[in-house]
Scaffold this motif. Sequence first.
Motif, PDB file in Angstrom:
ATOM      1  N   LEU A   1       1.022  -1.299   0.090  1.00 16.46           N
ATOM      2  CA  LEU A   1      -0.032   0.168   0.127  1.00 16.46           C
ATOM      3  C   LEU A   1       0.918   1.280   0.001  1.00 16.46           C
ATOM      4  O   LEU A   1       0.552   2.083  -0.692  1.00 16.46           O
ATOM      5  N   ALA A   2       1.984   0.979   0.960  1.00 12.58           N
ATOM      6  CA  ALA A   2       2.981   2.403   0.676  1.00 12.58           C
ATOM      7  C   ALA A   2       3.288   2.491  -0.629  1.00 12.58           C
ATOM      8  O   ALA A   2       3.666   3.870  -1.042  1.00 12.58           O
ATOM      9  N   ALA A   3       3.817   1.607  -1.206  1.00 15.33           N
ATOM     10  CA  ALA A   3       4.345   1.549  -2.681  1.00 15.33           C
ATOM     11  C   ALA A   3       3.355   2.186  -3.644  1.00 15.33           C
ATOM     12  O   ALA A   3       3.883   2.905  -4.458  1.00 15.33           O
ATOM     13  N   GLU A   4       2.010   1.831  -3.462  1.00 12.77           N
ATOM     14  CA  GLU A   4       1.245   2.259  -4.555  1.00 12.77           C
ATOM     15  C   GLU A   4       0.967   3.750  -4.119  1.00 12.77           C
ATOM     16  O   GLU A   4       0.848   4.476  -5.193  1.00 12.77           O
ATOM     17  N   SER A   5       0.855   3.909  -2.909  1.00 12.63           N
ATOM     18  CA  SER A   5       0.670   5.609  -2.511  1.00 12.63           C
ATOM     19  C   SER A   5       2.057   6.380  -2.982  1.00 12.63           C
ATOM     20  O   SER A   5       1.715   7.522  -3.585  1.00 12.63           O
ATOM     21  N   LEU A   6       3.226   5.870  -2.991  1.00 11.42           N
ATOM     22  CA  LEU A   6       4.347   6.678  -3.274  1.00 11.42           C
ATOM     23  C   LEU A   6       4.335   6.590  -4.789  1.00 11.42           C
ATOM     24  O   LEU A   6       4.597   7.735  -5.471  1.00 11.42           O
ATOM     25  N   ALA A   7       4.029   5.711  -5.730  1.00 13.12           N
ATOM     26  CA  ALA A   7       4.064   5.557  -7.092  1.00 13.12           C
ATOM     27  C   ALA A   7       3.197   6.489  -7.726  1.00 13.12           C
ATOM     28  O   ALA A   7       3.182   7.229  -8.705  1.00 13.12           O
ATOM     29  N   ALA A   8       2.050   6.734  -6.811  1.00 10.55           N
ATOM     30  CA  ALA A   8       0.983   7.460  -7.380  1.00 10.55           C
ATOM     31  C   ALA A   8       1.132   9.140  -7.524  1.00 10.55           C
ATOM     32  O   ALA A   8       0.724   9.811  -8.109  1.00 10.55           O
ATOM     33  N   THR A   9       2.001   9.514  -6.817  1.00 10.20           N
ATOM     34  CA  THR A   9       2.957  10.747  -6.947  1.00 10.20           C
ATOM     35  C   THR A   9       3.993  11.076  -7.993  1.00 10.20           C
ATOM     36  O   THR A   9       4.188  12.183  -8.132  1.00 10.20           O
ATOM     37  N   PHE A  10       4.277   9.782  -8.709  1.00  8.60           N
ATOM     38  CA  PHE A  10       5.166   9.993  -9.594  1.00  8.60           C
ATOM     39  C   PHE A  10       4.433  10.446 -10.997  1.00  8.60           C
ATOM     40  O   PHE A  10       3.676   9.955 -11.195  1.00  8.60           O
ATOM     41  N   ILE A  11       5.304  11.438 -11.738  1.00 10.96           N
ATOM     42  CA  ILE A  11       4.785  11.923 -12.951  1.00 10.96           C
ATOM     43  C   ILE A  11       5.768  11.219 -13.840  1.00 10.96           C
ATOM     44  O   ILE A  11       7.139  11.928 -14.050  1.00 10.96           O
ATOM     45  N   PRO A  12       5.485  10.369 -14.811  1.00  8.32           N
ATOM     46  CA  PRO A  12       6.748  10.013 -16.019  1.00  8.32           C
ATOM     47  C   PRO A  12       7.182  11.135 -16.779  1.00  8.32           C
ATOM     48  O   PRO A  12       6.274  12.067 -17.003  1.00  8.32           O
ATOM     49  N   ASN A  13       8.526  11.059 -16.898  1.00  7.00           N
ATOM     50  CA  ASN A  13       9.133  12.094 -17.646  1.00  7.00           C
ATOM     51  C   ASN A  13       9.290  13.570 -16.767  1.00  7.00           C
ATOM     52  O   ASN A  13       9.693  14.456 -17.588  1.00  7.00           O
ATOM     53  N   VAL A  14       8.821  13.532 -15.581  1.00  8.70           N
ATOM     54  CA  VAL A  14       8.784  14.812 -14.851  1.00  8.70           C
ATOM     55  C   VAL A  14       9.538  14.548 -13.628  1.00  8.70           C
ATOM     56  O   VAL A  14      10.705  15.225 -13.419  1.00  8.70           O
ATOM     57  N   THR A  15       9.212  13.554 -12.957  1.00 11.82           N
ATOM     58  CA  THR A  15       9.671  13.517 -11.546  1.00 11.82           C
ATOM     59  C   THR A  15      11.146  12.964 -11.660  1.00 11.82           C
ATOM     60  O   THR A  15      11.448  12.309 -12.144  1.00 11.82           O
ATOM     61  N   ARG A  16      11.846  13.868 -10.738  1.00  8.58           N
ATOM     62  CA  ARG A  16      13.274  13.475 -10.767  1.00  8.58           C
ATOM     63  C   ARG A  16      13.801  13.012  -9.153  1.00  8.58           C
ATOM     64  O   ARG A  16      12.940  12.863  -8.255  1.00  8.58           O
ATOM     65  N   ILE A  17      14.761  11.768  -9.629  1.00  6.47           N
ATOM     66  CA  ILE A  17      15.154  10.878  -8.329  1.00  6.47           C
ATOM     67  C   ILE A  17      16.697  11.018  -8.262  1.00  6.47           C
ATOM     68  O   ILE A  17      17.316  11.476  -9.117  1.00  6.47           O
ATOM     69  N   ARG A  18      17.058  10.472  -7.142  1.00  7.74           N
ATOM     70  CA  ARG A  18      18.659  10.374  -7.016  1.00  7.74           C
ATOM     71  C   ARG A  18      18.876   8.907  -6.500  1.00  7.74           C
ATOM     72  O   ARG A  18      18.001   8.419  -5.722  1.00  7.74           O
ATOM     73  N   ASP A  19      20.414   8.596  -6.197  1.00  9.42           N
ATOM     74  CA  ASP A  19      20.516   7.389  -5.616  1.00  9.42           C
ATOM     75  C   ASP A  19      21.602   7.754  -4.344  1.00  9.42           C
ATOM     76  O   ASP A  19      22.104   8.872  -4.433  1.00  9.42           O
ATOM     77  N   VAL A  20      21.878   6.725  -3.808  1.00  5.44           N
ATOM     78  CA  VAL A  20      22.981   7.033  -2.696  1.00  5.44           C
ATOM     79  C   VAL A  20      24.397   7.274  -3.145  1.00  5.44           C
ATOM     80  O   VAL A  20      25.101   7.958  -2.555  1.00  5.44           O
ATOM     81  N   ASP A  21      24.565   7.223  -4.515  1.00  5.64           N
ATOM     82  CA  ASP A  21      25.923   7.470  -4.973  1.00  5.64           C
ATOM     83  C   ASP A  21      25.932   8.785  -5.674  1.00  5.64           C
ATOM     84  O   ASP A  21      27.086   9.349  -6.224  1.00  5.64           O
ATOM     85  N   GLY A  22      25.025   9.500  -5.657  1.00  7.08           N
ATOM     86  CA  GLY A  22      24.731  10.900  -6.127  1.00  7.08           C
ATOM     87  C   GLY A  22      24.223  11.066  -7.479  1.00  7.08           C
ATOM     88  O   GLY A  22      24.259  11.915  -8.227  1.00  7.08           O
ATOM     89  N   PHE A  23      23.893   9.758  -8.118  1.00  7.11           N
ATOM     90  CA  PHE A  23      23.638   9.771  -9.576  1.00  7.11           C
ATOM     91  C   PHE A  23      22.047  10.443  -9.513  1.00  7.11           C
ATOM     92  O   PHE A  23      21.132  10.083  -8.631  1.00  7.11           O
ATOM     93  N   VAL A  24      21.874  11.015 -10.708  1.00  9.50           N
ATOM     94  CA  VAL A  24      20.393  11.646 -10.794  1.00  9.50           C
ATOM     95  C   VAL A  24      19.688  11.319 -11.973  1.00  9.50           C
ATOM     96  O   VAL A  24      20.473  11.097 -13.133  1.00  9.50           O
ATOM     97  N   GLY A  25      18.356  11.046 -12.028  1.00  9.16           N
ATOM     98  CA  GLY A  25      17.691  10.440 -13.127  1.00  9.16           C
ATOM     99  C   GLY A  25      16.259  11.197 -13.086  1.00  9.16           C
ATOM    100  O   GLY A  25      15.656  11.786 -12.217  1.00  9.16           O
ATOM    101  N   THR A  26      15.707  10.600 -14.312  1.00 12.40           N
ATOM    102  CA  THR A  26      14.162  10.931 -14.614  1.00 12.40           C
ATOM    103  C   THR A  26      13.082   9.868 -14.656  1.00 12.40           C
ATOM    104  O   THR A  26      13.722   8.678 -15.232  1.00 12.40           O
TER     105      THR A  26
END
Length: 711
Positions: free
Chosen positions: A19-44
Amino acid sequence: MTTPPPPSSKSKSKSKSALAAESLAATFIPNVTRIRDVDGFVGTIRYVGPVASAKRSTELYAGVEWDDATRGKHDGSVISRSTNTIVRHFSLLNEGAEALGSGGSFLKVSKVDVGVMLDMNLIRMRYVTEDAELVAPNNILPYSARTSSGREKPIEFWGEMKVRKRQQLEDLNDISLRGMGISTIASRDSDAWKELRQTFGDHLTDLDVAGNLLSDWDSMLEILKLFPNLRWLSFASNKVHNILDLRVHLPSTLADGMVVGNAQTFTNLKVLNVNRCSIASFSTIQALDRLCPNLEELCVAHSDLSDLGPADAETDSDADACDDDLKPVDRFQQLKLLDCSSCKLSSWEHQVSRLSQLPNLETLIVDDNPLTAVCIQNGAGAGADDQKSNIQFSSLVNLQIAGTDISHWKDMEALANLPQLNTLRLRKCPLTNEIGSGEARAGTIARVPKIEFLNASTISIKERLDAERRYVSVVSREMLLLQATTKSTVESTTMPTASSITVKSTGTNGCDINEEGAPTKEEPSILESFRKLGLHEKYTRFEELMAKHKESMLVAQSNSGFGGVGGSIASSAINVTIRSMAAESCTLDPLRKRLPSSLKIGRLKIMCARAFGLEVELQMLHFRIEGDAFPSEMDDDENTLAFYGVSDGAEILMNEVDVKAERLEQKKRAELQTQRIAEQERRTNAIHDIRQNEIRSHTAAAGMASDRMAS
């Protein structure tokens, strides 16, 4: 009847996590939402949903395209676990990523990091208070450096408290939050927003939020509202795309391209950096002018501004439709600096020239664009009254066109038409790469007479004189070669005589006369030959420079014929000072030599080896002339002094190659090459496996189809 056992805590936790994953996924906007990883890499995020190759078909994943293509392992496609066929969930959109075939990843939604909010807690992480624990107690950092002898040496840090006093939030005028993972701005009604406003609202003038996870223009607007006194803002490397594409909440007058009227504008902002923000429309740039009407510096590098105007000349049928695309830009009335590096501009005439009427533009940077020529026609075809208003780039002082596709001198000679041009950057283009840095520098100085700085180096009076004389010499040499191929008489194949170099004048009867007043009908002057050979369009400054340097060229001609054809070696010799910078010989007196400009660097190294006792293989030569900020390396033993532009009075510096560092560098290059080969083999094997799977799936499908037909 037995009662079924209650669900285990493990199944409950799975249900909660799902349920938490579904709730979080609902906030993602493909081709817009930006993320990062623990090594500092950034992506869309490009895709949200189940993945065909996953063990659990219902588990949610985020398909990510990384800004750095080396971070990902595939291209957004997987092999289905159930059908054994290729299933594509998303495509790579970043430039060059599709060719590499990598740059994408699938992450479980629960492991996606969408960043943090801009608030006081984040800023306090960057700027500590005065009473915080010292980083360097007793002025010694908890680190050490290893010396060449293998000993550990402590690293000292002095003045830590002085630095801290200048970093207190209550007094700071400028803050850097670069790469902090900021994805949202505190809402206006929240306590976090009020705390930020109370702490910085009145005195913060410079803010750097480059390289964060902000993905819309609303974020920039909220920052400008939060800190109304900002004068300098770096918003670079935040993928905000186009204003109209994302339909951000700009005032309607901005979105419609009309006058702002009563809409809120930010008149204090003077400098804005939106490099690498995925802008792909010039209309977005124009909207920034309406939003910040007093901008003085604007950086939009690595955007796609190809719609600034048509790349090539349109056909007659399309000419009327493109009139609006060719009109000069009438905005940015206060703009002094514009950086359009790597913006896919391919036509100066139809794209860059639209910026020519910006009244206060002093610096224009168009590096790394596929421009093939510079086209500037100041006042051409205009009357005397309109000539001033038709001047292009009337205030331009600094122009940077490095990394373009300029390949011929005629493609850049129009730079001489810029009335205020003082500083020029021209390098790393086909023209300069082909002829060498020395020849390119001399040719540029001779063709653009007003510049005082070229490629960050001051142009001395002596260097300008040498360049202009060299220009005249080159033209004279070309005239001889042309005459030799078109005429068979002895007069046409000899270098022009001293008397023929005089600038011709016209007598009362319309005949050309020389200084003695004798007609020149039988023996035309050098300028007349110059025009007859059709060189006046190719060498536009020849007549001017021939008149300017007539006396000095006569003296030089008497010895060598302009330092090239049939002249002695002494006529092209230059005086240089050779100085050793090597540890074993740096105390020796420098050599002062008169060397031919045709001397190869390899021969010069042999001379240095004899004088300073350093083997040729260990030598590294540089040269500098008066006014140079940095020495220039002479790295090819087969090139000559003239190729590198070593002029009379230059100083040549002999340095010793660091053998140990060279070996380490070679080892590093070898390791990188091995890694590249291994990566290529991995990709090749992966592609081969995919193709084999495709073949097997097609074969299986064909077999099943034939079985159905048989039955």
